[in-house]
Design an enzyme around this catalytic site. Structure first.
Site, PDB file in Angstrom:
ATOM      1  N   ARG A  22       0.822  -1.216   0.000  1.00 12.01           N
ATOM      2  CA  ARG A  22       0.000   0.000   0.000  1.00 12.01           C
ATOM      3  C   ARG A  22       0.862   1.275   0.000  1.00 12.01           C
ATOM      4  NH1 ARG A  22      -3.769  -0.267   4.872  1.00 12.01           N
ATOM      5  NH2 ARG A  22      -2.009  -1.395   5.763  1.00 12.01           N
ATOM      6  N   GLU A  23       1.908   1.216  -0.825  1.00 11.22           N
ATOM      7  CA  GLU A  23       2.812   2.367  -0.904  1.00 11.22           C
ATOM      8  C   GLU A  23       2.109   3.622  -1.394  1.00 11.22           C
ATOM      9  OE1 GLU A  23       5.416  -1.327  -1.524  1.00 11.22           O
ATOM     10  OE2 GLU A  23       3.417  -0.648  -2.141  1.00 11.22           O
ATOM     11  N   ILE A 444     -22.889   7.179  14.087  1.00  8.81           N
ATOM     12  CA  ILE A 444     -23.181   5.941  13.366  1.00  8.81           C
ATOM     13  C   ILE A 444     -22.529   4.728  14.011  1.00  8.81           C
ATOM     14  CG2 ILE A 444     -23.030   4.796  11.117  1.00  8.81           C
ATOM     15  CD1 ILE A 444     -24.973   7.212  11.358  1.00  8.81           C
ATOM     16  N   SER A 446     -18.513   4.071  14.750  1.00  9.43           N
ATOM     17  CA  SER A 446     -17.079   4.120  15.004  1.00  9.43           C
ATOM     18  C   SER A 446     -16.622   5.532  15.336  1.00  9.43           C
ATOM     19  CB  SER A 446     -16.312   3.596  13.793  1.00  9.43           C
ATOM     20  OG  SER A 446     -16.578   4.395  12.651  1.00  9.43           O
ATOM     21  N   GLU A 497     -16.053   1.398  18.906  1.00  8.36           N
ATOM     22  CA  GLU A 497     -15.503   0.290  18.126  1.00  8.36           C
ATOM     23  C   GLU A 497     -13.980   0.309  18.028  1.00  8.36           C
ATOM     24  OE1 GLU A 497     -17.528   0.186  14.351  1.00  8.36           O
ATOM     25  OE2 GLU A 497     -19.488   0.482  15.263  1.00  8.36           O
ATOM     26  N   CYS A 656     -25.093   4.190   3.448  1.00 10.35           N
ATOM     27  CA  CYS A 656     -24.344   5.394   3.070  1.00 10.35           C
ATOM     28  C   CYS A 656     -23.853   5.308   1.636  1.00 10.35           C
ATOM     29  CB  CYS A 656     -23.162   5.623   4.003  1.00 10.35           C
ATOM     30  SG  CYS A 656     -21.973   4.276   4.040  1.00 10.35           S
ATOM     31  N   GLU A 678     -26.703   8.577   4.435  1.00 15.09           N
ATOM     32  CA  GLU A 678     -25.884   9.678   3.922  1.00 15.09           C
ATOM     33  C   GLU A 678     -26.785  10.717   3.282  1.00 15.09           C
ATOM     34  OE1 GLU A 678     -24.472  12.036   0.783  1.00 15.09           O
ATOM     35  OE2 GLU A 678     -25.467  10.147   0.319  1.00 15.09           O
ATOM     36  N   HIS A 707     -16.424  11.897   4.936  1.00 14.53           N
ATOM     37  CA  HIS A 707     -15.386  11.564   3.965  1.00 14.53           C
ATOM     38  C   HIS A 707     -14.583  12.784   3.542  1.00 14.53           C
ATOM     39  CE1 HIS A 707     -17.789   7.888   3.742  1.00 14.53           C
ATOM     40  NE2 HIS A 707     -16.695   7.307   3.312  1.00 14.53           N
ATOM     41  N   CYS A 739     -21.822   8.835   8.295  1.00 17.89           N
ATOM     42  CA  CYS A 739     -21.245   7.499   8.377  1.00 17.89           C
ATOM     43  C   CYS A 739     -20.365   7.443   9.619  1.00 17.89           C
ATOM     44  CB  CYS A 739     -20.440   7.224   7.096  1.00 17.89           C
ATOM     45  SG  CYS A 739     -20.141   5.471   6.744  1.00 17.89           S
TER      46      CYS A 739
END
Length: 769
Positions: A22-23, A444, A446, A497, A656, A678, A707, A739
């Site tokens: 995941r660079e 929501i 978390s 969470e 969402c 959403e 987001h 979310c």
């Protein structure tokens, strides 16, 4: 029986972007925080592109895609390539194209980002183009031409990939301030010359072929839209100095669009022949094939991780040889939707590893099939024998079947999927038990997953801390989250969470029948990557999964704390689902496991239990004829999870970043007491859609777009609430973010939620006045 030997190329539509570790995520996020400069970001991106191209070439892929790589989203890249920059972002893009690009994706404190929604029926999110009657287009070939030139200079046979003009327009929405009934497709005459110019620029740069993605053609299209498709490719086909054009569809059958593509003056067509799209085989024969054209045959499933049945694919390819001038082998769609390499999964049962094919394994399958087309099946005899053995191993494995699960499922009745009391009776009981204010506030589920939390999880895996040390770290985070929510004035709390790595993976790791990967990352949006678990066998719950965390959180406060679960449809949609039984059966198995968890949460004192189904709309079949059957089993599975509770236990669900208008009846059929959705980026559109269909239960349309890093002001959240109140009565309206907050930082989270609570109080005062 060996198909007729021919000359076949192996190719792919696209490839995972993130790199082995995941660079790309790390570089982009480093750029956002100032740790990485623009030059280093572009250098990392170039290194990842080149490594991917070389990996494909080494695997035997003879035609390499370019332009599929993206720093954030390929639809946003298309907006940049055609000059469709929203007016509010134009100054930022003009001042610094890279910062302007990310501003369109994420927004700034001053300017809202583009809306984000799901890419067809996948879990990939794209940024929705904003168009209006005054939109002007202008070709910006820098990225597609630059990446093509880069690949050609390295000696690759490269084919640029662009989102096709029809799909681009059909995915677009009216820009803010533009009439809601504006149809972006009316801009086709304005957009076509820009695509023609891009084709000419790519041809001048050395492209022999250009690949135009038109997945919208597998949806139900009106005669006017099909006529637009015919005109688009008639006009692009007559551009003088252009590469050969390959138009690709995927995710389902091309249907009525197939004769349009067959007649168009283009040189190639890409079709999916997996899953429901297998119907393309008969449809292609019915229209007389593709005489004079190249067919890129998607016979390897680009969306799932099970090994290909090579003999079955060869049978399909053998039939196709008689239906086109040339048949090449490909996956069904871009390999963006699968992880990079199954070979690095060291913790999986070796038996199971034989059944899995990630992107690198799929390229090997594609080249094997192309070799068989070019040289005959004798040339791949060893691969065919190994493939037969692997398929037989999976079919006979005890991992896939649990007689007790199947017996329980067979014993369920229709009544098990319905609440004992009607909603009106439940609502009275719940209001009496919860005693919440008007416009109750909640989140929501978390809260921010901080570096400390991720470090603790890594320390547990590495053995640097023991289980008790890890759990105490998580309990400390729960204490902080509960204390903050009480101080902020939220009405219904969550435990945050902290112990959950992912809303699906966390549960999958505790359910029999699921398998988890260590490196199976797949892009969801931007720099957000997930590791979908593998649904390999029948599902059961050996022990409670969330009850002790709920008990601990509830012991810290007198306010209600929500029990938090992920629903059965989302557990399927965000996993790699088994392909050896109907998805409805798998969903019901998961639902019964969740039913047990819901019952244990209720017994532990949970007055509010949220079962999230963000994937309900996402998984909606692309063809209308297939939707009623899907929605019937999907809503039944949700109700099977939630229907055994008492009348005064309030069931919430959450969805969402999707288009909800088409599933309003299904949302009602879930029979949840409260639904949160959403709504911030889409300006409360969903609240009005619910009102139009007479939705009778409680609704929490989001007023905080999580987001984006921007913090909405109290007045902004209040303005959205006023819009919500224009559709939903105050006694049925909740106040919440769009979310979960796991991707946000604590400072912005605190400020945003403080403003959210203040907005709710402000509107309550207005209503009382």
């Amino acid at each position: 029986m060996s198909p007729s030997v021919t000359s076949a190329q192996a190719t792919v539509h696209g490839y995972p972007r993130q790199g082995p570790n995941r660079e790309l995520k790390k570089a982009v996020e480093g750029y956002w925080t100032g740790r990485v400069d623009a030059q280093d970001l572009h250098m990392t991106a170039a290194t990842l592109r080149r490594a991917a191209w070389q990996s494909l070439a080494d695997a035997g892929i003879t035609e390499i895609p370019t332009g599929d790589f993206s720093l954030y989203d390929h639809v946003l890249d298309t907006s940049v390539a055609v000059g469709a920059i929203p007016e509010r972002h134009r100054a930022a893009v003009d001042a610094d194209p890279l910062d302007g690009y990310f501003a369109m994706a994420r927004g700034t404190q001053e300017v809202a980002p583009l809306e984000m929604t799901k890419w067809f029926d996948t879990n990939y999110h794209y940024l929705v183009p904003e168009l209006g009657p005054d939109t002007g287009f202008a070709a910006n070939p820098a990225k597609p031409v630059g990446e093509l030139s880069e690949a050609l200079a390295l000696g690759h046979n490269a084919r640029p990939v662009l989102v096709g003009p029809l799909t681009y327009l059909l995915l677009a929405k009216p820009a803010p301030g533009v009439a809601a009934d504006f149809q972006p497709i009316t801009l086709v005459d304005r957009l076509l010359p820009v695509y023609a110019e891009l084709l000419e620029d790519l041809h001048a740069a050395g492209a022999e072929w250009v690949h135009l993605d038109e997945p919208c053609l597998v949806q139900d299209r009106t005669p006017a839209e099909l006529n637009a498709a015919a005109r688009i490719y008639r006009e692009l086909g007559t551009v003088t100095d252009r590469p050969k054009i390959l138009v690709a569809t995927y995710f389902d059958r091309a249907g009525q669009a197939l004769p349009v593509l067959a007649k168009a003056p283009i040189e190639g067509v890409g079709l999916d022949f997996t899953g429901p799209a297998a119907a393309n085989l008969d449809d292609l024969a019915a229209v007389g094939g593709l005489p004079g054209k190249r067919l890129v045959a998607g016979v390897v499933d680009g969306r799932n991780i099970w090994i290909n049945n090579l003999e079955k694919s060869l049978t399909t390819l053998g039939t196709l040889l008689g239906l086109a001038d040339r048949v090449d082998v490909a996956p069904s769609c871009s390999l963006l939707h699968v992880p990079l390499d199954a070979a690095v999964e060291r913790d999986l049962d070796p038996q199971v590893s034989r059944w899995l094919a990630f992107a690198r394994q799929k390229t090997a399958e594609i080249t094997t099939l192309a070799t068989a087309l070019s040289r005959g099946t004798d040339a791949i005899a060893a691969q065919l024998a190994a493939n037969r053995a692997d398929l037989a191993s999976r079919a006979a494995s005890a991992i896939t079947r649990d007689p007790a699960v199947r017996a329980r499922l067979a014993a369920t009745t229709d009544q098990d999927a319905h609440r004992a009391q009607p909603y009106a009776e439940r609502a009275r009981a719940q209001r009496a038990r919860l005693d919440l204010p008007l416009l109750p506030t909640t989140t929501i589920g978390s809260f921010p997953q901080t570096t400390d939390l991720r470090t603790a999880r890594a320390d547990l895996r590495a053995g640097r801390i023991d289980t008790e040390g890890y759990q105490e770290r998580m309990r400390a985070e729960v204490r902080e989250v509960i204390a903050y929510q009480e101080k902020a004035g939220l009405d219904v709390l969550v435990h945050g969470e902290p112990e959950r790595n992912d809303m699906v993976q966390y549960f999958a790791e505790q359910l029999h029948g699921y398998l988890a990967t260590q490196h199976g990352w797949v892009q969801s949006y931007g720099t957000r990557y997930v590791r979908p678990p593998v649904l390999a066998g029948d599902i059961s719950r050996p022990a409670p999964m969330t009850v002790e965390w709920f008990r601990y959180a509830q012991s810290l406060t007198d306010r209600p704390v929500k029990g938090m679960l992920t629903g059965p449809v989302t557990m399927l949609a965000w996993s790699f689902v088994r392909d050896d039984q109907p998805p409805a059966d798998t969903a019901r198995q998961v639902a019964l496991a969740l039913r047990d968890e819901v019952g244990d949460l209720e017994a532990a004192g949970a007055a509010v239990i949220q079962v999230d189904e963000p994937a309900l709309r996402e998984t909606l079949p692309l063809r209308a004829a297939d939707r009623p059957g899907y929605l019937a089993w999907a809503t039944e599975a949700f109700r099977l999870s939630t229907s055994a509770v008492r009348a005064d236990t309030q069931i919430h669900t959450h969805m969402c970043y999707a288009e909800f208008g088409e599933i309003m009846t299904a949302i009602d059929d879930l029979d949840a007491d409260v639904i949160s959705l959403e709504a911030a980026r889409s300006h409360m559109q969903v609240a009005h859609e619910l009102a139009q269909v007479g939705y009778p239960r409680e609704v929490g349309p989001g007023v905080y777009d999580i987001h984006s890093p921007r913090v909405p002001s109290t007045q902004e959240a209040a303005a959205l609430l006023r819009q919500g109140l224009a559709a939903i009565p105050a006694e049925r309206l909740w106040v919440n973010p769009d979310c979960g907050l796991k991707t946000r930082g604590w400072p912005e989270t605190r400020s945003s939620l403080d403003h959210l609570v203040a907005a709710a109080r402000l509107i309550r005062e207005e209503l009382n006045a």
